[in-house]
Design a protein around this motif. Structure first.
Motif, mmCIF file in Angstrom:
data_model
loop_
_atom_site.group_PDB
_atom_site.id
_atom_site.type_symbol
_atom_site.label_atom_id
_atom_site.label_comp_id
_atom_site.label_asym_id
_atom_site.label_seq_id
_atom_site.Cartn_x
_atom_site.Cartn_y
_atom_site.Cartn_z
ATOM 1 N N ASP A 29 0.853 -1.175 0.000
ATOM 2 C CA ASP A 29 0.000 0.000 0.000
ATOM 3 C C ASP A 29 0.895 1.234 0.000
ATOM 4 O OD1 ASP A 29 -2.074 1.801 0.195
ATOM 5 O OD2 ASP A 29 -2.369 1.509 2.346
ATOM 6 N N VAL A 73 2.198 -4.118 4.018
ATOM 7 C CA VAL A 73 1.195 -4.157 5.082
ATOM 8 C C VAL A 73 0.853 -5.613 5.362
ATOM 9 C CG1 VAL A 73 -1.144 -3.503 5.755
ATOM 10 C CG2 VAL A 73 0.249 -1.928 4.392
ATOM 11 N N GLU A 130 -1.815 -8.236 7.166
ATOM 12 C CA GLU A 130 -3.152 -8.414 7.730
ATOM 13 C C GLU A 130 -3.318 -9.862 8.163
ATOM 14 O OE1 GLU A 130 -6.364 -6.530 5.224
ATOM 15 O OE2 GLU A 130 -4.678 -6.409 3.819
#
Length: 403
Positions: free
Chosen positions: A245, A250, A252
């Motif tokens: 991003d 990133v 998750e």
């Protein structure tokens, strides 16, 4: 600084360059590095009107061969040390033994431009070997000309990122080699970064090995795959999804459903690049992980299966392999049986030989080391065997290349 691995395997000798429709391609010199706007092209490679699909296989003695699926000719690509495991990104084969990883360039690949594709053919060759302790796990991206390729050596705890762009030039270059605790681990490329899973945590790194940001917990890392959305890392309690991003990685977490008692996923497979992946959930069925929706679905199966791969097409085809060697065609939403092949690789599975069920857009491919066969199946037509091949050397490991 990047480290050039200078150890090389023996010359290929009578290497036969891959051919398309029976036309021999001239040998290509080591290629120049691609730039961002070259659509995956490298110097010395021929762009094709259609993908040069093939089955590249490695026998138990390390002999490497390539079956051209267009004209059904076979080429001998030389030999690597006898492998114990193999991974492929659709161009390169990474053959692992207890002392390192040997790298084979099939010379055929597809470059994904999202709304269209470019197809190439260059010289097939054995590139070299990366040393390390223990049979390495290998993780690749969806690009065979950019980014990185990750190797983790469990006996020594060495985490290595290779320069994939250098591989496309015929060079084996290490971007980093980090020390981690011995045991299970993964080095997973994500854009121009890499995630290293080992010792109960995942750390993010630049391509040169510099650490980035905070660590993320991941017990017992096993299984990884890259989809159009990002890179998946399997953990005891679910999966981590690494995306990019604004040029920043990133992480998750996608936990398993709270009410499930099904065994965790340890190996993921799908039609290359698609967002949904499949993994065997023990005897409970098949896990489907939708990386766009960040969600797991447990799909029941009519009987226990030992492998699964998601076609992830408009008809929701899901393929699975039974313990007696049949290929099942299932509905990926309900698990309902649509078709089943006859037993094909039962002897190989009984002998604990590696068998790979590979999904493509319209066909599936299967190797039988004991049966000394390769099969092409039309899964949309009742799991019909469309073609059967008898290679000169039993295909212990196989990859579909050119895709």
């Amino acid at each position: 600084m990047p480290h050039l691995v200078t150890r090389r395997l023996a010359p290929l000798g009578g290497l036969l360059v891959l051919a398309l429709a029976g036309c021999a391609a001239p040998a290509a010199p080591p290629a120049a590095a691609p730039t961002a706007d070259t659509h995956g092209e490298i110097a010395g490679a021929a762009e094709l009107a259609e993908p040069a699909l093939g089955l590249t296989s490695i026998a138990a003695d390390g002999r490497v061969s390539h079956l051209d699926l267009l004209d059904e000719t076979t080429s001998d690509l030389g030999a690597v040390p006898p492998p114990e495991a193999m991974h492929s990104d659709g161009r390169y084969l990474f053959a692992a033994d207890d002392a390192g990883v040997s790298i084979v360039d099939s010379g055929v690949w597809t470059w994904d431009h999202v709304d269209h594709f470019h197809y190439y053919r260059a010289e097939a060759r054995i590139l070299g070997e990366v040393e390390g302790g223990g049979v390495a796990t290998v993780a690749t991206s969806n690009s065979s000309t950019t980014g990185g390729t990750g190797l983790f050596f469990p006996a020594s705890g060495e985490a290595v990122l290779l320069d994939t762009e250098a591989l496309s030039r015929g060079e084996v270059v290490e971007r980093f080699r980090l020390e981690r605790p011995a045991g299970p681990g993964l080095v997973v490329p994500a854009g121009s970064f890499a995630a290293v899973a080992a010792g109960g945590e995942v750390t993010l790194h630049t391509a040169d090995g510099e650490p980035l940001g905070e660590t993320t917990a991941c017990e017992d890392p096993a299984g990884t795959i890259t989809t159009r959305v990002g890179a998946v890392i399997g953990c005891r309690d679910g999966a981590l999804l690494v995306t990019i991003d604004a040029e920043t990685p990133v992480v998750e977490r996608i936990p398993y459903p709270a009410d499930t008692t099904a065994p965790r996923a340890t190996a993921f497979a799908n039609r290359e690049g698609r967002p949904t992946v499949a993994a065997v959930a023990g005897d409970a069925g098949i896990w489907m992980l939708d990386t766009r929706e960040r969600a797991w679905t447990l799909v029941p199966t009519p009987e226990p299966v030992v492998q699964a791969t998601a076609v992830d097409d408009k008809d929701h085809h899901l393929l699975a392999l039974t313990a007696d060697g049949r290929v099942l065609v299932l509905d990926g939403r309900t698990g309902a049986l649509r078709a089943s092949s006859a037993p094909l690789v039962g002897e190989s599975l009984a002998a604990a030989h590696p068998v790979s069920l590979i999904a493509d857009q319209q066909r599936a491919y299967l190797n039988g080391p004991t049966e000394q066969r390769l099969w092409e199946l039309d899964f949309a037509d009742g799991a019909r065997v469309a073609r059967e091949f008898t290679p000169a050397a039993a295909p212990l490991f196989v990859a579909e290349t050119g895709r």
